[in-house]
Design a protein around this motif. Sequence first.
Motif, PDB file in Angstrom:
ATOM      1  N   ILE A   1       9.953   0.708   6.828  1.00  0.00           N
ATOM      2  CA  ILE A   1       8.899  -0.134   6.311  1.00  0.00           C
ATOM      3  C   ILE A   1       7.464   0.651   6.551  1.00  0.00           C
ATOM      4  N   SER A   2       7.223   1.454   7.513  1.00  0.00           N
ATOM      5  CA  SER A   2       6.045   1.763   7.703  1.00  0.00           C
ATOM      6  C   SER A   2       5.708   2.931   6.491  1.00  0.00           C
ATOM      7  N   PHE A   3       6.567   3.715   6.100  1.00  0.00           N
ATOM      8  CA  PHE A   3       6.684   4.463   5.271  1.00  0.00           C
ATOM      9  C   PHE A   3       6.586   3.836   3.883  1.00  0.00           C
ATOM     10  N   LEU A   4       7.298   2.943   3.762  1.00  0.00           N
ATOM     11  CA  LEU A   4       7.124   2.332   2.108  1.00  0.00           C
ATOM     12  C   LEU A   4       5.650   1.886   2.116  1.00  0.00           C
ATOM     13  N   GLN A   5       5.044   1.207   3.460  1.00  0.00           N
ATOM     14  CA  GLN A   5       3.862   0.634   3.301  1.00  0.00           C
ATOM     15  C   GLN A   5       2.715   1.667   2.860  1.00  0.00           C
TER      16      GLN A   5
ATOM     17  N   TYR B   1      -7.745  -7.199  13.912  1.00  0.00           N
ATOM     18  CA  TYR B   1      -7.581  -8.079  12.798  1.00  0.00           C
ATOM     19  C   TYR B   1      -6.578  -7.424  11.756  1.00  0.00           C
ATOM     20  N   ASP B   2      -7.080  -6.217  11.382  1.00  0.00           N
ATOM     21  CA  ASP B   2      -6.479  -5.680  10.422  1.00  0.00           C
ATOM     22  C   ASP B   2      -5.358  -4.895  10.799  1.00  0.00           C
ATOM     23  N   ARG B   3      -5.096  -4.589  11.913  1.00  0.00           N
ATOM     24  CA  ARG B   3      -3.732  -4.049  12.438  1.00  0.00           C
ATOM     25  C   ARG B   3      -2.725  -5.296  12.606  1.00  0.00           C
ATOM     26  N   LEU B   4      -3.074  -6.402  12.936  1.00  0.00           N
ATOM     27  CA  LEU B   4      -2.150  -7.575  12.936  1.00  0.00           C
ATOM     28  C   LEU B   4      -1.766  -8.131  11.498  1.00  0.00           C
ATOM     29  N   PHE B   5      -2.747  -7.977  10.905  1.00  0.00           N
ATOM     30  CA  PHE B   5      -2.532  -8.401   9.212  1.00  0.00           C
ATOM     31  C   PHE B   5      -1.599  -7.344   8.773  1.00  0.00           C
ATOM     32  N   GLU B   6      -1.620  -6.007   9.081  1.00  0.00           N
ATOM     33  CA  GLU B   6      -0.525  -5.041   8.770  1.00  0.00           C
ATOM     34  C   GLU B   6       0.893  -5.309   9.241  1.00  0.00           C
ATOM     35  N   GLU B   7       0.779  -5.936  10.616  1.00  0.00           N
ATOM     36  CA  GLU B   7       2.182  -6.306  10.953  1.00  0.00           C
ATOM     37  C   GLU B   7       2.640  -7.365  10.318  1.00  0.00           C
ATOM     38  N   VAL B   8       1.815  -8.585   9.916  1.00  0.00           N
ATOM     39  CA  VAL B   8       2.265  -9.465   9.256  1.00  0.00           C
ATOM     40  C   VAL B   8       2.829  -9.081   8.049  1.00  0.00           C
ATOM     41  N   GLN B   9       2.050  -8.313   7.168  1.00  0.00           N
ATOM     42  CA  GLN B   9       2.533  -7.904   6.007  1.00  0.00           C
ATOM     43  C   GLN B   9       3.955  -7.117   6.129  1.00  0.00           C
ATOM     44  N   ARG B  10       4.073  -6.467   7.168  1.00  0.00           N
ATOM     45  CA  ARG B  10       5.602  -5.576   7.374  1.00  0.00           C
ATOM     46  C   ARG B  10       6.622  -6.965   7.705  1.00  0.00           C
TER      47      ARG B  10
ATOM     48  N   SER C   1       2.767 -11.123 -21.815  1.00  0.00           N
ATOM     49  CA  SER C   1       3.509 -11.831 -20.950  1.00  0.00           C
ATOM     50  C   SER C   1       4.443 -10.910 -19.895  1.00  0.00           C
ATOM     51  N   GLY C   2       3.799  -9.698 -19.642  1.00  0.00           N
ATOM     52  CA  GLY C   2       4.501  -9.015 -18.597  1.00  0.00           C
ATOM     53  C   GLY C   2       3.888  -9.448 -17.241  1.00  0.00           C
ATOM     54  N   LYS C   3       4.452  -8.995 -16.252  1.00  0.00           N
ATOM     55  CA  LYS C   3       3.955  -9.140 -14.838  1.00  0.00           C
ATOM     56  C   LYS C   3       3.773  -7.781 -14.266  1.00  0.00           C
ATOM     57  N   GLU C   4       2.398  -7.768 -13.546  1.00  0.00           N
ATOM     58  CA  GLU C   4       1.985  -6.503 -12.779  1.00  0.00           C
ATOM     59  C   GLU C   4       2.978  -5.806 -11.789  1.00  0.00           C
ATOM     60  N   PHE C   5       2.986  -4.681 -11.651  1.00  0.00           N
ATOM     61  CA  PHE C   5       3.559  -3.900 -10.653  1.00  0.00           C
ATOM     62  C   PHE C   5       2.889  -4.165  -9.578  1.00  0.00           C
ATOM     63  N   GLN C   6       3.143  -4.519  -8.563  1.00  0.00           N
ATOM     64  CA  GLN C   6       2.641  -4.855  -7.173  1.00  0.00           C
ATOM     65  C   GLN C   6       3.304  -4.179  -5.899  1.00  0.00           C
ATOM     66  N   PRO C   7       3.002  -3.067  -5.698  1.00  0.00           N
ATOM     67  CA  PRO C   7       3.761  -2.293  -4.607  1.00  0.00           C
ATOM     68  C   PRO C   7       3.545  -2.679  -3.417  1.00  0.00           C
ATOM     69  N   PHE C   8       4.464  -2.607  -2.420  1.00  0.00           N
ATOM     70  CA  PHE C   8       4.145  -2.937  -0.969  1.00  0.00           C
ATOM     71  C   PHE C   8       3.078  -1.813  -0.561  1.00  0.00           C
ATOM     72  N   ARG C   9       2.146  -2.462  -0.081  1.00  0.00           N
ATOM     73  CA  ARG C   9       1.057  -1.518   0.328  1.00  0.00           C
ATOM     74  C   ARG C   9       0.263  -1.955   1.483  1.00  0.00           C
ATOM     75  N   ARG C  10      -0.477  -1.173   2.328  1.00  0.00           N
ATOM     76  CA  ARG C  10      -1.429  -1.609   3.474  1.00  0.00           C
ATOM     77  C   ARG C  10      -2.708  -2.551   2.881  1.00  0.00           C
ATOM     78  N   GLU C  11      -2.846  -3.729   3.090  1.00  0.00           N
ATOM     79  CA  GLU C  11      -4.110  -4.220   2.970  1.00  0.00           C
ATOM     80  C   GLU C  11      -4.716  -4.530   4.248  1.00  0.00           C
ATOM     81  N   THR C  12      -6.145  -4.550   3.920  1.00  0.00           N
ATOM     82  CA  THR C  12      -7.001  -5.081   5.007  1.00  0.00           C
ATOM     83  C   THR C  12      -8.189  -5.823   4.534  1.00  0.00           C
ATOM     84  N   LYS C  13      -8.869  -6.565   5.530  1.00  0.00           N
ATOM     85  CA  LYS C  13      -9.673  -7.407   5.185  1.00  0.00           C
ATOM     86  C   LYS C  13     -10.947  -6.950   5.583  1.00  0.00           C
ATOM     87  N   TYR C  14     -11.298  -6.233   6.599  1.00  0.00           N
ATOM     88  CA  TYR C  14     -12.444  -5.829   7.158  1.00  0.00           C
ATOM     89  C   TYR C  14     -12.931  -4.362   7.295  1.00  0.00           C
ATOM     90  N   THR C  15     -11.668  -3.478   7.153  1.00  0.00           N
ATOM     91  CA  THR C  15     -11.815  -1.946   7.444  1.00  0.00           C
ATOM     92  C   THR C  15     -11.103  -1.115   6.036  1.00  0.00           C
TER      93      THR C  15
END
Length: 650
Positions: A22-26, A264-273, A632-646
């Motif tokens: 999961i970490s690798f894919l993110q 916060y961003d580390r916890l956000f990362e864990e929640v995404q996983r 009418s298509g849908k955008e490709f949204q890969p599983f990625r690391r998202e942060t709010k503050y950093t």
Amino acid sequence: MAVIPVEKINIVATKVAKGPIISFLQKAEIIELREICPPDIQHCLILPREQELDDELAMAEIKNALEFLDKMSNKKKGFIESFLTNKEKIDEEFFREICHEFDYRSIVAQLKELDARLGNLQNLESRLRKALQTILPWSTLPVKLNMLKRPYLCITPVVIPAKNLVTLGDETKKNPLMDLETVNTTGDKAYVVIVHKTCESSQVNEILALAGGEIAALPFEHRTSAEEIAEIKKILRHSAQEKKEIMSHIHEMQKHSRPLSCVYDRLFEEVQRSHASQKMAETSYTFVVEGWIKKRDFEKASAGIKNISPASVVTRVEPEKDEQAPTVIENPKIFTPFELITKIFGMPDYKQEIDPTLPLSGFFIFFFGLCLSDAGYGLLLLLISTLFLKKLELPTGGKSLFILLAVGGAVSILVGIFTGTYFGFDISQAGDFAAPLKILKLFDPVNNPLQMLVFSLGVGVVQILFGILLKMIEEIRCKNYAAALLDHGLWMYFLSSLVFMVATMAGNPLAVKMTISGAVLLVLTQGRREKNLIKKLVFGLLSLYSTTSYLGDTLSYSRLLALMMTTSIIGTVINILAVLTRDSVPFVGYVIMVVILLVGHVFNLIISVLSAFVHSLRLQLVEFFSKFYSGSGKEFQPFRRETKYTIIIN
């Protein structure tokens, strides 16, 4: 102008390797995860969410703490900064170190306590000030406040309009056992006490109703009014001192903003996983991941996963029937900002549509330049947009927007030179020093609007025909050759012939014959899907009504002329007002002139840029896209690391 090929991928691996995979894919950001429903795997287990809920609760507390610190920092944000999140760049190793060592719980607890104490003090001060405001007019009342009401005798404090004081006095004199004393008078209010027997309280209320007075709500204290006022002021001083100490402590706590942001961003990362895990299925020993990936990234994903878990199996999977694949668009770097416009409308259908980014880019930026059409405004827009791009950490969408505005400003400079407009000033009115610029003036949309109207409509015809051509290409790609030729090909021929005939004022026999032949061919072919011969002819004739729709779309491009004239005329009016003001008042007139020029042209710049962007965008999304594009298509949204503050730098 490319829609990148994608395919489905399926990953089966042991549960031991789940976390690392999961970490690798993110971090790789190459797979859009697809939720696997229980029917897909018969032995799916419900994944635990307790840790995720704990993380989300911790995130909420940290967010409140950061917002509290930000509020207490008293840092003033600029107009632009108030709309942007200022993310700090931080090295990943340092980021991990902070998150591992920092005890965020104790800091959050301290900040919650400080926030509560500060809130309590503010509430206390509010109540005390209100009480002080009530009791101040009674400062000369010599009686202790708890002595105002006795078993047999009452001293009732009353607030009454000063104009009704005589009426109150007359009413109280009717009872020889009542006495009225004035304590204070401020403005239009009088503060008095009525001395009476306790049993006569109802009579006092009746008198007050007649005189328009009301009983003052004084505190029941073992002190006089003056002593109570002194006590309240003393408490307020102590409260102010305590608030000062709290603010000093909060100021010291500001140093924890950065570590709190990282946690916060580390916890956000864990929640995404954790959310990603919810989309996966697992058995007692294995787990399964399924999703979409770019074809070119398949080998990269397979190699990375097998490097983590050699026993894993990575395979390509055929999409389900009628399953919609996500769309990825890629364009040359110079055209990437224009993808913002495509995404505003919607992504192209993966199987059937082309990416409209490249076709629309030239038209959009040219129309923007035409609408703004002032070299001075264009230069300002170019400089401001470039400054924002260099000084601000903008998200991808923000960067694309300011790049579009910068390029639009550059095009506006060129258009402004050809129309001879500089901050609303017509260059033809300048002296000989501007002779080179006068030569470059080719159009005058204000004094010769017909020329620009014909030009605007001509550009519209070109874009509409180009849109039909793109639809024709799409049909050919989908192997719908009949539709490509008979529907879109014939309409291109007919509309081109019609324009040719109008341009020659029906004086060219060839243009007339081409138009008539195009109309006949449309009548014969547009009803071909009907079985009945009469219906074929009726639907063919009705199809010609679509000509009015194309005419309406073409006339819509007249807005280009309208906006050109609006920008120029408003700028000219501002200049005229400034000159008139300059000559009206000696010395001060020059100051007013400068103010009018600055405020007026800034206002005109903002309104003109907004209008240019919105109307140029509308011509793409409505008039142009309606000819070939559904979005009418849908955008490709890969599983990625998202942060709010950093922004974490690898």
